[in-house]
Design a protein around this motif. Structure first.
Motif, PDB file in Angstrom:
ATOM      1  N   GLY A   1     -87.977 -19.213   3.503  1.00  0.00           N
ATOM      2  CA  GLY A   1     -88.576 -20.284   2.727  1.00  0.00           C
ATOM      3  C   GLY A   1     -89.163 -19.822   1.416  1.00  0.00           C
ATOM      4  N   LEU A   2     -88.637 -18.727   0.889  1.00  0.00           N
ATOM      5  CA  LEU A   2     -89.153 -18.148  -0.354  1.00  0.00           C
ATOM      6  C   LEU A   2     -87.999 -17.763  -1.268  1.00  0.00           C
ATOM      7  CD1 LEU A   2     -91.883 -15.821   1.245  1.00  0.00           C
ATOM      8  CD2 LEU A   2     -92.313 -17.958  -0.013  1.00  0.00           C
ATOM      9  N   TRP A   3     -88.338 -17.477  -2.529  1.00  0.00           N
ATOM     10  CA  TRP A   3     -87.346 -17.157  -3.553  1.00  0.00           C
ATOM     11  C   TRP A   3     -87.476 -15.699  -3.992  1.00  0.00           C
ATOM     12  CZ3 TRP A   3     -84.394 -20.913  -6.646  1.00  0.00           C
ATOM     13  CH2 TRP A   3     -84.496 -22.236  -6.167  1.00  0.00           C
ATOM     14  N   TRP A   4     -86.308 -15.047  -4.144  1.00  0.00           N
ATOM     15  CA  TRP A   4     -86.289 -13.765  -4.829  1.00  0.00           C
ATOM     16  C   TRP A   4     -86.524 -14.016  -6.315  1.00  0.00           C
ATOM     17  CZ3 TRP A   4     -81.902 -14.450  -1.339  1.00  0.00           C
ATOM     18  CH2 TRP A   4     -82.075 -13.778  -0.122  1.00  0.00           C
ATOM     19  N   ARG A   5     -87.204 -13.098  -6.951  1.00  0.00           N
ATOM     20  CA  ARG A   5     -87.636 -13.351  -8.333  1.00  0.00           C
ATOM     21  C   ARG A   5     -86.455 -13.579  -9.277  1.00  0.00           C
ATOM     22  NH1 ARG A   5     -87.610 -11.834 -14.002  1.00  0.00           N
ATOM     23  NH2 ARG A   5     -89.499 -12.792 -14.828  1.00  0.00           N
ATOM     24  N   ASP A   6     -85.410 -12.769  -9.166  1.00  0.00           N
ATOM     25  CA  ASP A   6     -84.216 -12.974  -9.988  1.00  0.00           C
ATOM     26  C   ASP A   6     -83.039 -12.270  -9.340  1.00  0.00           C
ATOM     27  OD1 ASP A   6     -84.022 -10.198 -11.018  1.00  0.00           O
ATOM     28  OD2 ASP A   6     -85.799 -10.690 -12.194  1.00  0.00           O
ATOM     29  N   LYS A   7     -81.917 -12.262 -10.023  1.00  0.00           N
ATOM     30  CA  LYS A   7     -80.685 -11.745  -9.421  1.00  0.00           C
ATOM     31  C   LYS A   7     -80.718 -10.241  -9.159  1.00  0.00           C
ATOM     32  CE  LYS A   7     -78.511 -11.713 -14.021  1.00  0.00           C
ATOM     33  NZ  LYS A   7     -77.429 -12.292 -14.827  1.00  0.00           N
ATOM     34  N   ASP A   8     -81.743  -9.551  -9.664  1.00  0.00           N
ATOM     35  CA  ASP A   8     -81.890  -8.124  -9.402  1.00  0.00           C
ATOM     36  C   ASP A   8     -82.600  -7.824  -8.081  1.00  0.00           C
ATOM     37  OD1 ASP A   8     -80.693  -7.522 -11.837  1.00  0.00           O
ATOM     38  OD2 ASP A   8     -82.604  -7.467 -12.900  1.00  0.00           O
ATOM     39  N   PHE A   9     -83.170  -8.838  -7.432  1.00  0.00           N
ATOM     40  CA  PHE A   9     -84.027  -8.598  -6.272  1.00  0.00           C
ATOM     41  C   PHE A   9     -83.469  -9.127  -4.948  1.00  0.00           C
ATOM     42  CE2 PHE A   9     -86.774  -8.027  -9.847  1.00  0.00           C
ATOM     43  CZ  PHE A   9     -87.573  -6.947  -9.473  1.00  0.00           C
ATOM     44  N   VAL A  10     -82.262  -9.645  -4.963  1.00  0.00           N
ATOM     45  CA  VAL A  10     -81.668 -10.109  -3.707  1.00  0.00           C
ATOM     46  C   VAL A  10     -81.238  -8.893  -2.893  1.00  0.00           C
ATOM     47  CG1 VAL A  10     -80.910 -12.280  -4.744  1.00  0.00           C
ATOM     48  CG2 VAL A  10     -79.376 -10.309  -4.757  1.00  0.00           C
ATOM     49  N   PRO A  11     -81.049  -9.037  -1.566  1.00  0.00           N
ATOM     50  CA  PRO A  11     -80.614  -7.908  -0.745  1.00  0.00           C
ATOM     51  C   PRO A  11     -79.360  -7.267  -1.352  1.00  0.00           C
ATOM     52  CG  PRO A  11     -81.227  -9.732   0.644  1.00  0.00           C
ATOM     53  CD  PRO A  11     -81.244 -10.251  -0.766  1.00  0.00           C
ATOM     54  N   PRO A  12     -79.261  -5.942  -1.305  1.00  0.00           N
ATOM     55  CA  PRO A  12     -80.017  -5.021  -0.448  1.00  0.00           C
ATOM     56  C   PRO A  12     -81.322  -4.475  -1.041  1.00  0.00           C
ATOM     57  CG  PRO A  12     -78.265  -3.835  -1.548  1.00  0.00           C
ATOM     58  CD  PRO A  12     -78.143  -5.268  -1.984  1.00  0.00           C
ATOM     59  N   TYR A  13     -81.867  -5.080  -2.103  1.00  0.00           N
ATOM     60  CA  TYR A  13     -83.149  -4.611  -2.626  1.00  0.00           C
ATOM     61  C   TYR A  13     -84.231  -4.851  -1.575  1.00  0.00           C
ATOM     62  CZ  TYR A  13     -87.072  -3.866  -5.781  1.00  0.00           C
ATOM     63  OH  TYR A  13     -88.207  -3.381  -6.369  1.00  0.00           O
ATOM     64  N   LYS A  14     -85.002  -3.809  -1.282  1.00  0.00           N
ATOM     65  CA  LYS A  14     -86.045  -3.915  -0.262  1.00  0.00           C
ATOM     66  C   LYS A  14     -87.377  -3.378  -0.774  1.00  0.00           C
ATOM     67  CE  LYS A  14     -83.445  -5.441   3.165  1.00  0.00           C
ATOM     68  NZ  LYS A  14     -83.647  -6.773   3.766  1.00  0.00           N
ATOM     69  N   GLU A  15     -88.449  -3.912  -0.190  1.00  0.00           N
ATOM     70  CA  GLU A  15     -89.779  -3.366  -0.420  1.00  0.00           C
ATOM     71  C   GLU A  15     -89.947  -2.088   0.410  1.00  0.00           C
ATOM     72  OE1 GLU A  15     -91.300  -4.380  -2.932  1.00  0.00           O
ATOM     73  OE2 GLU A  15     -92.735  -5.964  -2.437  1.00  0.00           O
TER      74      GLU A  15
END
Length: 390
Positions: A205-219
């Protein structure tokens, strides 16, 4: 149960356990006069610091003062003016528009939502005192976008707040559904296409900030990166669009459903002290108090209570706790706001975020704070009306 589901369940239980233990004063929404006093203090600090509304903003470089950061401040100022009609607020906003000749950064040819954000205030001022020059450039800019099929302009989620209310307002002003349709086309591309499969994760129910932060980008903790203020911008976009659009406007149901989905996702993520972390799913990654995302969530939740979309029994304690935290821990005696993360796009940007840290731009944080406070004032008014009837 997944770690994420367990964490969310624990958050819900923690919220439920914490609220009854709060002192009675912490559960009570502050009186309207107290809300206004706090907002006035913060706003006076800014107006005194920036007596010349046309003065350029100098940080790492020089920028005109009609960029998005200042435009968000004026959104908040116009909201404050809506409940406290001091002429000096209106004059300050008009002077800003006049200093920029009611123009946009980069001119009418810009397709960048950040550059179009000033149009929200231009249109609001035109509604108060209709003058063609106030809306000429912003309408021309949006109309140029309407003439193309391009729909990939909003590749970062902040853009939704910056530009969607402009499209919505023009659609209402001119009774032209084409503005609503183009707005939806741009929104839907951001939601479902950018980054491969879109920037919205329905599972969380949340948004990734932009197209650089979608998976596989992880915290660092292995979770997806959901930036607090970024999601706050989406909440504000939904609120402002729903407030503007007629009940029968095209795609309104989509925006209302998105709003409600996000409102369900956010309460379990609130910190025990009332703030939200900059990283919504990783409190260890630059964790700590942060005012801008918190203020935008308060704005959204208070609005939902006022509109009858959210259960007051659940959400009023949440917004009360958050406002008390911001007002008591974030507002200096001078009116300067602490715990404001500087510009950027993820948790590590603008760090450290502390009570005394100064962000590169002070204006948008105040705008978010004023939006939250004014909606809480309206909630106070509604509670008073309800009490009078009972």
């Amino acid at each position: 149960m997944s770690r994420r589901a367990f964490g969310h369940t624990l958050g819900v239980l923690g919220l439920g356990l914490l609220l009854p233990a709060l002192p009675a004063a912490a559960k009570r929404l502050p009186k309207k006069k107290d809300l206004l006093r706090t907002m006035t203090l913060a706003n006076d600090y800014f107006m005194q610091k920036w007596p010349d509304t046309g003065k350029e903003i100098v940080t790492n470089k020089t920028r005109p003062s009609n960029i998005w950061t200042r435009a968000v401040y004026y959104e908040g100022l116009m909201a404050l003016h809506g409940i406290d009609k001091q002429k000096r607020y209106y004059d300050y906003a008009v002077d800003w528009g006049e200093k920029h000749k009611w123009g946009l950064n980069r001119g009418i040819e810009t397709r960048n939502a950040d550059n179009q954000c000033c149009g929200q205030t231009y249109l609001a001022l035109h509604a108060i005192d209709p003058k063609p020059e106030r809306i000429h450039d912003i309408k021309a800019s949006i109309d140029l976008m309407m003439q193309t099929e391009q729909a990939d302009d909003w590749w970062w989620i902040d853009a939704l707040q910056m530009a969607m209310p402009v499209f919505a307002r023009l659609g209402v002003m001119y009774q032209d559904n084409r503005y609503f349709e183009k707005m939806y086309q741009l929104y839907d591309y951001a939601k479902t296409r950018h980054g491969g499969n879109g920037l919205f994760n329905a599972q969380d129910g949340l948004w990734w900030r932009d197209k650089d932060f979608v998976p596989p980008y992880k915290e660092p903790n292995g979770e997806d990166c959901y930036w607090s203020r970024g999601n706050g911008w989406v909440v504000a976009a939904m609120v402002r669009v729903l407030e503007i659009m007629p009940k029968d406007a095209p795609h309104r149901q989509e925006y209302e459903q998105m709003y409600l989905t996000m409102m369900k996702a956010l309460p379990p993520l609130q910190r025990p002290d009332g703030f939200w972390n900059v990283s919504l799913h990783d409190p260890t990654h630059f964790g700590g108090k942060e005012l801008t995302g918190t203020a935008l969530f308060v704005y959204g939740m208070a609005w939902g209570i006022n509109q009858g979309l959210l259960d007051a029994k659940q959400y009023q304690p949440i917004v009360t706790k958050a406002w008390q935290a911001m007002a008591s821990e974030g507002v200096h005696k001078t009116g300067f706001l602490g715990y404001v993360q500087g510009t950027g796009k993820e948790p590590k940007d603008g760090q450290p975020v502390t009570y005394t840290s100064k962000p590169d731009f002070e204006d948008y944080g105040l705008g978010c704070f004023l939006l939250a406070g004014t909606e809480l004032c309206k909630l106070n008014d509604n509670l008073d009306k309800a009490a009078a009837k009972s």
